[in-house]
Scaffold this active site. Structure first.
Site, short mmCIF file in Angstrom:
data_model
loop_
_atom_site.label_atom_id
_atom_site.label_comp_id
_atom_site.label_asym_id
_atom_site.label_seq_id
_atom_site.Cartn_x
_atom_site.Cartn_y
_atom_site.Cartn_z
N LYS A 75 0.82 -1.39 0.02
CA LYS A 75 0.06 0.11 -0.18
C LYS A 75 0.89 1.29 -0.09
O LYS A 75 1.90 1.54 0.59
CB LYS A 75 -0.99 -0.20 1.08
N ARG A 118 -10.58 -2.01 7.86
CA ARG A 118 -9.31 -3.13 8.37
C ARG A 118 -8.93 -2.39 9.76
O ARG A 118 -8.44 -3.06 10.73
CB ARG A 118 -8.40 -3.31 7.46
N ASP A 235 -1.12 7.44 21.34
CA ASP A 235 -1.33 7.88 22.75
C ASP A 235 -1.77 9.31 22.68
O ASP A 235 -1.90 9.87 23.77
CB ASP A 235 0.01 7.69 23.49
N1 LIG Z 1 -3.81 3.24 13.71
C1 LIG Z 1 -4.58 3.03 12.51
O1 LIG Z 1 -4.40 1.99 11.78
C2 LIG Z 1 -4.96 3.99 11.62
C3 LIG Z 1 -5.45 4.03 10.27
C4 LIG Z 1 -6.24 5.01 10.02
C5 LIG Z 1 -6.37 6.26 10.46
N2 LIG Z 1 -5.84 6.31 11.85
C6 LIG Z 1 -5.86 7.59 12.50
O2 LIG Z 1 -7.18 7.86 13.03
C7 LIG Z 1 -7.40 9.19 13.14
C8 LIG Z 1 -8.88 9.61 12.71
O3 LIG Z 1 -8.66 9.26 11.09
P1 LIG Z 1 -9.89 9.46 10.29
O4 LIG Z 1 -9.85 9.06 8.97
O5 LIG Z 1 -11.14 9.10 11.08
O6 LIG Z 1 -10.15 11.05 10.10
P2 LIG Z 1 -11.26 11.97 10.01
O7 LIG Z 1 -10.81 13.33 9.58
O8 LIG Z 1 -12.47 11.40 9.07
O9 LIG Z 1 -11.99 12.17 11.44
C9 LIG Z 1 -11.48 12.72 12.47
C10 LIG Z 1 -12.59 13.30 13.39
O10 LIG Z 1 -11.73 13.93 14.67
C11 LIG Z 1 -12.51 15.06 14.91
N3 LIG Z 1 -11.49 15.59 16.09
C12 LIG Z 1 -10.30 16.42 15.86
N4 LIG Z 1 -9.61 16.70 16.97
C13 LIG Z 1 -10.37 15.84 17.89
C14 LIG Z 1 -10.33 15.77 19.28
N5 LIG Z 1 -9.39 16.17 20.19
N6 LIG Z 1 -11.35 15.23 19.94
C15 LIG Z 1 -12.42 14.62 19.28
N7 LIG Z 1 -12.64 14.70 17.87
C16 LIG Z 1 -11.64 15.34 17.20
C17 LIG Z 1 -12.54 15.76 13.73
O11 LIG Z 1 -13.64 16.75 13.95
C18 LIG Z 1 -13.08 14.77 12.83
O12 LIG Z 1 -14.50 14.64 12.68
C19 LIG Z 1 -6.26 9.91 12.44
O13 LIG Z 1 -5.33 10.23 13.48
C20 LIG Z 1 -5.58 8.76 11.72
O14 LIG Z 1 -4.17 9.08 11.41
C21 LIG Z 1 -5.16 5.38 12.38
#
Ligand SMILES: NC(=O)c1ccc[n+]([C@@H]2O[C@H](COP(=O)([O-])OP(=O)(O)OC[C@H]3O[C@@H](n4cnc5c(N)ncnc54)[C@H](O)[C@@H]3O)[C@@H](O)[C@H]2O)c1
Length: 327
Positions: A75, A118, A235
């Protein structure tokens, strides 16, 4: 042998990938199987490498192979925090599948759907080993793509009754609440204080932005006795003292977590009890009592994608979805 091998590859657009109709239960099962293979040491996954064109942004190369599934590929995925200002998704990218025996590219697909699904499924696999089986309430902090797919995976795994939804944008939490209530038939309580989404929940999912220096909103005493938390955003949400309260802190891949720690993330986390492969092969115990507080910090692995992409490819071929492109 595939008659197209070496001649053509199957291109699957974002809509094609979704149209294949792989269910969340199928994805959870595929990930669980993959984590068992990982626990047995039958996978290959070098650390992510990447380029960084904008602050807090990345484009990562994520190659992986799962021998037992004849799955191999990579990916190439970007995460750009400011994309939402342009109406673009935070996560975008492509995934290449390679034929396991010859290395020939066999498919190219959009990876937004896979990444969302996933990651939710990985939370559900961890929850299976770490959450109480009678977990009925979930707190979602960050009501975006991950807030949606994580709840979908948890509803496929537990008999949920209620979700507490918190987002820094109240309108997003409200829209999320309505959507989830309709989609999963559970009660949605939209809250304006993150504490309310944590203290009342059997399962907590934090899915806001990933930050090198955590905003550390969640304090000691918030995570209830017997609760499980999935840290999708690393975290970032947790005060170190709140993390220390947990009895078992786990991750999906220890070397990858150490890599992130070396580049400035995870500076203050508890000792790692197990990785998800060790839990899935029962080499290390999951939850052992109703009182334990447990945490999974799944970083997101190339292996997650490689567990799912071949299923999409096979189903797309069966259903005649996608466009064959000449190599
Ligand atoms: N661990 C993994 O495998 C993995 C995989 C994909 C994405 N992620 C992470 O997941 C997170 C979310 O990704 P997404 O695609 O859902 O993004 P997204 O932009 O679709 O959603 C994020 C949401 O969080 C809100 N937000 C921002 N700051 C906030 C806070 N302090 N408290 C509560 N809400 C808050 C925003 O308003 C938004 O609605 C990102 O940090 C991304 O990097 C992790």
């Amino acid at each position: 042998m595939n008659p197209q091998l070496g001649e053509k590859l199957l291109y699957l657009s974002r809509a094609d990938v979704a149209a294949v109709g792989l269910t969340m239960s199928e994805i959870i099962a595929a990930l669980e199987l993959m984590f068992r293979e990982k626990g047995e040491g039958r996978v290959e996954m070098p650390p992510k490498i990447g380029i960084h064109t904008m602050p807090d942004a990345f484009i990562h190369a994520m190659p992986a192979a799962i021998a037992g599934k004849n799955a191999s590929g990579m990916k190439w995925v970007g995460g750009f925090p400011d994309n939402s200002k342009r109406g673009l998704p935070y996560i975008t990218g492509l995934l290449i599948l390679n034929d396991f025996e010859t290395g020939v590219p066999i498919a190219l697909m959009d990876c937004i759907w896979i990444t969302a699904q996933r990651t939710g499924a990985a939370t559900a696999v961890a929850a299976k080993y770490l959450a109480r089986a009678d977990s009925a309430s979930v707190g979602i902090l960050g009501c975006g793509v991950q807030g949606r797919s994580n709840l979908e995976a948890l509803t496929a795994t537990f008999a949920l009754k209620r979700v507490f939804a918190y987002d820094t944008h109240g309108d997003r939490a409200a829209a999320y609440g309505q959507e989830m209530q309709k989609k999963f038939g559970i009660e949605a309580v939209v809250v304006s204080d993150p504490k309310e989404a944590v203290i009342q929940s059997d399962i907590v999912v934090t899915a806001g932005p990933i930050l090198r220096k955590p905003h550390a909103t969640i304090q000691r005493g918030w995570l209830a006795e017997g609760a499980f938390a999935s840290l999708v955003d690393f975290d970032s949400y947790w005060h170190p003292e709140a993390l220390k309260e947990c009895d078992k802190f786990t991750t999906d891949d220890v070397p990858q977590l150490h890599h992130y720690r070396d580049i400035g993330y995870f500076q203050n986390i508890p000792p790692i009890h197990a990785d998800l492969g060790e839990l899935a092969t029962r080499r290390k115990p999951g939850r052992e009592s109703r009182q334990e507080r447990t945490i999974a910090c799944n970083l997101g692995l190339a292996l997650d994608d490689m567990a799912v992409a071949p299923l999409i490819y096979e189903k797309a071929k069966d259903k005649g979805i996608g466009t064959w492109l000449r190599l």
